[in-house]
Scaffold this motif. Structure first.
Motif, PDB file in Angstrom:
ATOM      1  N   ASP A 255     105.029  -0.073  32.265  1.00 46.47           N
ATOM      2  CA  ASP A 255     104.807   1.137  31.482  1.00 46.47           C
ATOM      3  C   ASP A 255     105.743   1.261  30.278  1.00 46.47           C
ATOM      4  O   ASP A 255     105.945   2.320  29.735  1.00 46.47           O
ATOM      5  CB  ASP A 255     104.884   2.381  32.373  1.00 46.47           C
ATOM      6  N   TYR A 256     106.331   0.151  29.807  1.00 48.48           N
ATOM      7  CA  TYR A 256     107.138   0.193  28.583  1.00 48.48           C
ATOM      8  C   TYR A 256     106.278   0.623  27.400  1.00 48.48           C
ATOM      9  O   TYR A 256     106.682   1.410  26.580  1.00 48.48           O
ATOM     10  CB  TYR A 256     107.696  -1.200  28.252  1.00 48.48           C
TER      11      TYR A 256
ATOM     12  N   SER B  10     105.512   4.222  27.091  1.00 46.05           N
ATOM     13  CA  SER B  10     106.702   5.026  26.828  1.00 46.05           C
ATOM     14  C   SER B  10     107.212   4.837  25.400  1.00 46.05           C
ATOM     15  O   SER B  10     107.764   5.751  24.818  1.00 46.05           O
ATOM     16  CB  SER B  10     107.798   4.725  27.834  1.00 46.05           C
TER      17      SER B  10
ATOM     18  N   LYS C  34     104.550   7.203  21.626  1.00 49.31           N
ATOM     19  CA  LYS C  34     105.190   8.352  20.980  1.00 49.31           C
ATOM     20  C   LYS C  34     104.623   8.510  19.569  1.00 49.31           C
ATOM     21  O   LYS C  34     104.086   7.565  18.992  1.00 49.31           O
ATOM     22  CB  LYS C  34     106.703   8.117  20.864  1.00 49.31           C
TER      23      LYS C  34
ATOM     24  N   ASP D  52     106.771  13.573  25.280  1.00 55.52           N
ATOM     25  CA  ASP D  52     105.622  12.682  25.095  1.00 55.52           C
ATOM     26  C   ASP D  52     105.402  12.391  23.613  1.00 55.52           C
ATOM     27  O   ASP D  52     104.776  11.409  23.244  1.00 55.52           O
ATOM     28  CB  ASP D  52     104.338  13.321  25.649  1.00 55.52           C
TER      29      ASP D  52
ATOM     30  N   GLY E 209     110.744  10.515  20.756  1.00 54.20           N
ATOM     31  CA  GLY E 209     111.672   9.776  21.613  1.00 54.20           C
ATOM     32  C   GLY E 209     112.806   9.174  20.821  1.00 54.20           C
ATOM     33  O   GLY E 209     112.713   8.975  19.602  1.00 54.20           O
TER      34      GLY E 209
ATOM     35  N   THR F 125     114.041   7.440  25.177  1.00 50.90           N
ATOM     36  CA  THR F 125     112.868   6.680  25.600  1.00 50.90           C
ATOM     37  C   THR F 125     113.249   5.322  26.171  1.00 50.90           C
ATOM     38  O   THR F 125     112.730   4.896  27.187  1.00 50.90           O
ATOM     39  CB  THR F 125     111.908   6.483  24.407  1.00 50.90           C
TER      40      THR F 125
ATOM     41  N   ASP G  94     114.669   5.030  35.505  1.00 48.95           N
ATOM     42  CA  ASP G  94     113.366   4.905  34.845  1.00 48.95           C
ATOM     43  C   ASP G  94     113.473   4.728  33.323  1.00 48.95           C
ATOM     44  O   ASP G  94     112.468   4.734  32.623  1.00 48.95           O
ATOM     45  CB  ASP G  94     112.458   6.095  35.205  1.00 48.95           C
ATOM     46  N   THR G  95     114.692   4.574  32.815  1.00 52.48           N
ATOM     47  CA  THR G  95     114.829   4.308  31.368  1.00 52.48           C
ATOM     48  C   THR G  95     114.839   2.799  31.127  1.00 52.48           C
ATOM     49  O   THR G  95     115.728   2.106  31.611  1.00 52.48           O
ATOM     50  CB  THR G  95     116.135   4.911  30.809  1.00 52.48           C
TER      51      THR G  95
END
Ligand SMILES: Nc1ncnc2c1ncn2[C@@H]1O[C@H](COP(=O)(O)OP(=O)(O)OP(=O)(O)O)[C@@H](O)[C@H]1O
Ligand SMILES: [Mg+2]
Length: 319
Positions: A3-4, A7, A11, A182, A185, A216, A287-288
């Motif tokens: 999911d990079y 993320s 943006k 969302d 970032g 992000t 999760d970063t």
């Protein structure tokens, strides 16, 4: 890792920052190229005032007015006087012709008295482009760690100074854009060295406590290659002993001391850099994403380098 992409490239507004010289511009250009290659209409904005962008883009100059550099990728350079002129025109309906000399002077006076006034123009222009949906993504090559907070926190600063009326209503919408994780970032660039990592960790703390902008990802740039595999490293350690050197001398007739020293230095550098990379990882929420970009030893020019960084980012984002 999967999911990079959402993320980072999903943006609308990405601020790229980090300590001076770590590769903010290279990464900003690379990210923009990547977005454009994916067919996204992209604006790359130089907001750090260093003027380095043209060499990375292989063009003579980049100005306030946006211009298409390659297919789908536009670039502009931020400048407060032009931003003020545009602001007066759009929001105040003031026709501004030619230089805005006296007004700019008055503005400078206000701007030096009140914190956040200049920054609000810069941040305001970027948020305006987001609000108008002029681009799929806007990448901002931002000021270094020391200054970026003042840009990101500008709407709050002004809001807290002027709680009601025109200024407040004209900053709230920006705050809404910046606070929406969302939409907006922050991408922090570091290199695997002591100071860049320490500064990045401090910056991330400050961003959390002083702004509403979300972190992000972190790009670890100029990561040195692993020279040896584990067994090779053990063999290398043996070669580095007095006996190993002597055996090499006997076998080849060459004194390999210098060669071994150089390789030892490269191995040590890589080992220390791993320590700093681990320090960065430990400081981040799980999760970063921490995205590694290798050290490229051979790029002939900045634009070639930016292309290579874009390829590397693309690979990391795709895996
Ligand atoms: N992955 C890389 N491999 C090799 N060299 C790199 C890499 N990334 C950046 N560089 C080099 O590092 C130097 C600094 O890069 P860059 O100009 O992007 O940094 P910056 O953070 O924007 O600097 P400044 O704070 O001055 O704006 C440049 O010489 C660039 O060519
Ligand atoms: Mg730069």
């Amino acid at each position: 890792m999967a999911d990079y992409t959402p993320s980072l490239l999903n943006k609308r507004l990405v601020f790229v920052t980090g300590k001076g010289g770590v590769g903010k511009t290279a990464v900003s250009v690379a990210l923009s190229l990547l977005a454009a290659r994916k067919g996204m209409k992209t604006l790359l904005c130089e907001a750090d005032g260093s003027g380095d962008l043209p060499t990375y883009l292989g063009v003579d100059s980049v100005k306030y007015s946006q211009r298409e550099i390659v297919d789908k990728m536009y670039a502009m350079s931020m400048n407060t006087e032009d931003a003020l002129r545009e602001y007066l025109h759009i929001f105040m309906h003031v026709p501004v012709v030619g230089r805005i000399g006296p007004l700019a002077n008055a503005f400078d006076f206000v701007a030096s008295a009140a914190p956040g006034v200049k920054e609000i123009l810069i941040t305001g222009k970027l948020c305006y482009e987001v609000r108008e949906k002029n681009y799929d993504i806007i990448v901002v090559d931002s000021a270094a760690t020391g200054h970026v907070i003042s840009h990101l926190a500008a709407p709050q600063v002004l809001n807290s100074l002027v709680r009601v009326g025109l200024v407040n209503s004209q900053t709230q919408w920006m705050l809404d854009i910046l606070s929406d994780h969302d939409t907006t970032g922050l991408l922090v660039v570091a290199t695997p060295e002591e100071m860049p990592v320490t500064e990045s960790i401090d910056l991330i703390d400050k961003v959390k406590s002083e702004t509403t902008v979300g972190l992000t990802a972190v790009v670890m740039n100029r990561v040195l290659p692993e020279l040896f595999s584990k067994p090779e490293e053990e063999a290398f350690d043996l070669l580095c002993t007095e006996r190993g050197r002597q055996e090499l001398l006997d076998a080849t007739g060459m004194d390999t001391a210098l060669l071994l020293q150089a390789a030892r230095l490269a191995v040590e550098l890589r080992r220390t850099s791993t320590v700093h990379m681990d320090r960065m990882r430990d400081a981040l929420d799980s999760d970063t994403p921490l995205i590694n970009v290798p050290y490229f030893f051979d790029p002939s020019t900045s634009d070639v380098l930016a292309g290579k960084v874009a390829d590397a980012l693309g690979e990391e984002l795709a895996t």
